[in-house]
Design a protein around this motif. Structure first.
Motif, PDB file in Angstrom:
ATOM      1  N   GLY A 331       0.779  -1.231   0.000  1.00 32.33           N
ATOM      2  CA  GLY A 331       0.000   0.000   0.000  1.00 32.33           C
ATOM      3  C   GLY A 331       0.806   1.274   0.000  1.00 32.33           C
ATOM      4  O   GLY A 331       0.223   2.363  -0.091  1.00 32.33           O
ATOM      5  N   ILE A 332       2.149   1.194   0.078  1.00 36.18           N
ATOM      6  CA  ILE A 332       2.992   2.386   0.091  1.00 36.18           C
ATOM      7  C   ILE A 332       3.693   2.481  -1.259  1.00 36.18           C
ATOM      8  O   ILE A 332       4.308   1.521  -1.725  1.00 36.18           O
ATOM      9  N   ARG A 333       3.594   3.648  -1.878  1.00 31.76           N
ATOM     10  CA  ARG A 333       4.210   3.835  -3.193  1.00 31.76           C
ATOM     11  C   ARG A 333       5.728   3.839  -3.054  1.00 31.76           C
ATOM     12  O   ARG A 333       6.298   4.605  -2.259  1.00 31.76           O
ATOM     13  N   VAL A 334       6.388   2.992  -3.834  1.00 34.78           N
ATOM     14  CA  VAL A 334       7.848   2.887  -3.787  1.00 34.78           C
ATOM     15  C   VAL A 334       8.472   3.075  -5.165  1.00 34.78           C
ATOM     16  O   VAL A 334       9.691   2.954  -5.308  1.00 34.78           O
ATOM     17  N   GLY A 335       7.681   3.358  -6.190  1.00 40.90           N
ATOM     18  CA  GLY A 335       8.224   3.548  -7.530  1.00 40.90           C
ATOM     19  C   GLY A 335       7.121   3.682  -8.547  1.00 40.90           C
ATOM     20  O   GLY A 335       5.949   3.895  -8.209  1.00 40.90           O
ATOM     21  N   GLU A 336       7.496   3.519  -9.815  1.00 44.41           N
ATOM     22  CA  GLU A 336       6.524   3.635 -10.891  1.00 44.41           C
ATOM     23  C   GLU A 336       6.957   2.804 -12.084  1.00 44.41           C
ATOM     24  O   GLU A 336       8.130   2.433 -12.228  1.00 44.41           O
ATOM     25  N   VAL A 337       5.980   2.519 -12.947  1.00 42.52           N
ATOM     26  CA  VAL A 337       6.240   1.792 -14.193  1.00 42.52           C
ATOM     27  C   VAL A 337       6.798   2.777 -15.215  1.00 42.52           C
ATOM     28  O   VAL A 337       6.265   3.879 -15.390  1.00 42.52           O
ATOM     29  N   THR A 338       7.871   2.389 -15.892  1.00 42.90           N
ATOM     30  CA  THR A 338       8.483   3.270 -16.883  1.00 42.90           C
ATOM     31  C   THR A 338       8.328   2.780 -18.315  1.00 42.90           C
ATOM     32  O   THR A 338       8.370   3.585 -19.248  1.00 42.90           O
ATOM     33  N   ASP A 339       8.126   1.470 -18.517  1.00 39.01           N
ATOM     34  CA  ASP A 339       8.044   0.976 -19.890  1.00 39.01           C
ATOM     35  C   ASP A 339       7.312  -0.358 -19.913  1.00 39.01           C
ATOM     36  O   ASP A 339       7.431  -1.165 -18.977  1.00 39.01           O
ATOM     37  N   ILE A 340       6.515  -0.590 -20.971  1.00 41.01           N
ATOM     38  CA  ILE A 340       5.784  -1.838 -21.180  1.00 41.01           C
ATOM     39  C   ILE A 340       5.995  -2.270 -22.631  1.00 41.01           C
ATOM     40  O   ILE A 340       5.769  -1.486 -23.556  1.00 41.01           O
ATOM     41  N   ARG A 341       6.412  -3.516 -22.810  1.00 36.26           N
ATOM     42  CA  ARG A 341       6.656  -4.022 -24.163  1.00 36.26           C
ATOM     43  C   ARG A 341       6.026  -5.398 -24.335  1.00 36.26           C
ATOM     44  O   ARG A 341       5.548  -6.006 -23.359  1.00 36.26           O
ATOM     45  N   LEU A 342       6.036  -5.902 -25.558  1.00 33.16           N
ATOM     46  CA  LEU A 342       5.530  -7.230 -25.884  1.00 33.16           C
ATOM     47  C   LEU A 342       6.672  -8.047 -26.469  1.00 33.16           C
ATOM     48  O   LEU A 342       7.314  -7.639 -27.444  1.00 33.16           O
ATOM     49  N   ASP A 343       6.917  -9.221 -25.855  1.00 32.60           N
ATOM     50  CA  ASP A 343       8.007 -10.089 -26.291  1.00 32.60           C
ATOM     51  C   ASP A 343       7.413 -11.430 -26.724  1.00 32.60           C
ATOM     52  O   ASP A 343       6.874 -12.167 -25.899  1.00 32.60           O
TER      53      ASP A 343
END
Length: 577
Positions: A331-343
């Motif tokens: 429940g505590i924010r510790v970061g964020e998503v920076t990139d999403i790809r398809l492999d």
């Protein structure tokens, strides 16, 4: 003798009037020098020359100002003013050779040359209506004039200027300092937008311009004195335009800096540690550039400067996950998503989705020594993975369907380790609850599809038919007939009790024993048919109720018999109270 008005000279001798001698000839003499009458034009010429020299000596420089239009400007009438003092006069107005604008010739007063440089600005003062209020109303009576903001400092001297279409927001004489804000988007800001510190307006946005690569914006701002001393190197600015709506445990919260910022946009700033023990008192230099954050929360998060990248592969759907989605640990924010790809594996056709995360180790507490170097952070994360740390997709907002990545410890997770060798260390993932439930439901449907439902239905129908046949069989009818006869005999026995004592008791005992035998026989019959009549619950229930009533009747008869054995006189006198 002196002649009046004449010159003193020799007097000729007296002659006889009757003498015949000829008179003497007159002597003519020329005067030397100019006549006194010529002094008048000479004096007039001297005075005219002095006046011309004085006029030329007191005349200021001539400049040209280019405007888009000459609205309200008249040669010989329109003045140039600074602080309501005339410092020049419009001498002429002409259209430029390319017909794109007008060129206004202005004669400035003596001494104005030192203020005419590349920092000097001119504009036409006329009635204007804007978000800051109404200005220039005095020109409705006096007429339009050209305003001037003299340049200060050692600027380059100029005689040709480009006039402003709008008055400058900040005059050169205003005390304060200029700074710059950098942002990827303007966010509703514009010239004149207010700048707030703790709800008090302390400055304005001067303008904006694109960077050379057209990828970002530079927003010049001005902070008035003495508030400019609040701006320190660690000051954080954020966009305070419009409304800020958030929903928390206490309900929705709406934040509004001011009504003006709602209409024109606005900027707020704060300086952490101002006046505290860690405040060194260092004031930011004029012209310092600061990043402009999108919100106060983003500005607050800016104190976490270290980010460590990780990679996570998810097999299920990532619909609702996007760059910028939160990474949380319980429940505590510790970061964020920076990139999403398809492999997609071209050989097996297996599709996996690599998601890159930025973890801010400073958020994980002082027990994580990641503030020292990246390798220490990876080593600490490797220990947590061995203890069961996994990445999992969860729903962050039920209304929008937004997904977040959560990090948590799973004690029952299989043993894994932090995978190295790729661009970033890879965290193992855990299927989310929705995917697990979907897989379980799918497996159940597959099992149902493989089950022999048709054969089960046929067997059930056969069982129901057999149960119906059993209920209508002669054995059940015979048992019911026996029960009826037993009840009739019991009724006759009860009527004969008054005349027969001991024989009656024996008869009652026999009836009870017969009834018990009949009940046991009925129970055996029902027990043998219980597996066949599961679907015929109403009939079985009625039979069981009948057996219970017979059992109760037999028990009552047995009790009556025992009582009559102890008290035979009760057949004559009745039962005592």
């Amino acid at each position: 003798m002196r002649r009046p008005g004449g010159r003193i000279g020799r007097i000729p001798p007296m002659t006889d009037p009757n003498s015949t001698a000829e008179p003497a000839s007159p002597v003519i003499r020329r005067r030397r020098g100019l006549p006194l009458i010529w002094l008048v034009p000479l004096v007039a010429a001297l005075i005219g020359g002095w006046l011309a020299w004085r006029t030329l000596n007191e005349r200021g420089p001539t400049i040209t100002i280019t405007f888009d239009t000459a609205e309200g400007l008249e040669p010989g009438k329109t003045r140039v003013r600074y602080r309501d003092v005339d410092v020049g006069t419009v001498q002429g107005v002409a259209v430029s050779p390319d017909l794109s604008n007008v060129i206004v010739t202005v004669r400035m007063v003596k001494g104005a040359a030192s203020y005419l440089n590349d920092r000097t600005s001119f504009w036409v003062v006329k009635p204007r209506l804007g978000f800051g209020g109404v200005s220039g109303l005095g020109t409705l009576v006096s007429g339009a004039y050209i305003g001037m903001d003299p340049g200060t400092g050692n600027g380059e001297a100029l005689t040709a200027f480009r006039g402003l279409e709008e008055p400058p927001l900040i005059r050169s004489s205003s005390p304060g300092r200029r700074f710059a804000l950098r942002a990827d988007r303007l966010g509703g800001l514009g010239p004149g937008a207010p700048i707030y510190y703790r709800g008090i307006q302390v400055g304005e946005v001067v303008g904006y311009e694109f960077s050379q690569d057209w990828q970002s914006l530079t927003i010049p701002v001005f902070i008035h004195a003495p508030y400019d001393r609040i701006v320190r190197p660690n000051t954080r600015f954020w966009n305070a335009s419009g409304l800020s709506v958030s929903i928390g445990p206490e309900g929705p919260t709406v934040a509004l800096e001011s009504l003006q910022s709602l209409a024109t946009g606005g900027v707020s700033f704060e300086t952490p540690g101002l006046g505290g023990p860690g405040d060194g008192g260092e004031i930011a230099a004029e012209g310092t550039a600061f990043p402009l954050y999108e919100s106060r929360n983003a500005a607050s998060d800016a104190r976490f400067t270290r980010r460590v990248p990780f990679l996570v592969h998810f097999d299920g759907s990532v619909r609702g996950l996007h760059p910028g989605s939160a990474v949380e640990f319980r429940g505590i924010r510790v970061g964020e998503v920076t990139d999403i790809r398809l492999d997609v594996d071209p050989v097996t056709g297996e599709a996996r989705i690599p998601v890159t995360l930025n973890i801010e180790p400073e958020r994980l507490g002082s027990d994580l020594p990641a503030a020292h170097d990246t390798e220490t952070a990876y080593a600490r994360m490797r220990v947590l993975v061995e203890q069961g740390l996994r990445a999992q997709l969860r729903t962050g907002n039920l209304l929008t369907g937004e997904l977040i990545v959560t990090l948590d410890l799973f004690s029952d997770a299989p043993k894994e380790t932090l995978i190295s060798g790729g661009p970033y260390p890879e965290l193992p993932s855990q299927p989310n609850v929705l995917d697990t439930a979907t897989k379980t439901a799918t497996d159940l449907m597959n099992e149902l599809a493989r089950a022999p439902i048709a054969e089960t239905v046929v067997e059930l129908r056969s069982t129901i038919q057999k149960a119906g046949a059993l209920i209508g069989s002669p054995e059940i009818a015979q048992a019911i007939g026996s029960l009826s006869r037993s009840l009739a005999e019991l009724e006759k026995t009860t009527q004969a009790l008054g005349s027969e004592g001991e024989p009656t008791i024996r008869a009652l005992r026999d009836v009870a024993e017969n009834t018990s035998k009949l009940v046991r026989q009925a129970e055996k019959t029902l027990s043998s048919t219980d597996g066949l009549v599961n679907s015929s619950r109403p009939a079985v229930s009625d039979l069981q109720g009948l057996v219970r009533e017979l059992t109760a009747a037999a028990r009552s008869i047995r009790g009556l018999t025992d009582y009559l054995e102890r008290h035979p006189e009760a057949l004559i006198r009745g039962k005592r109270g």
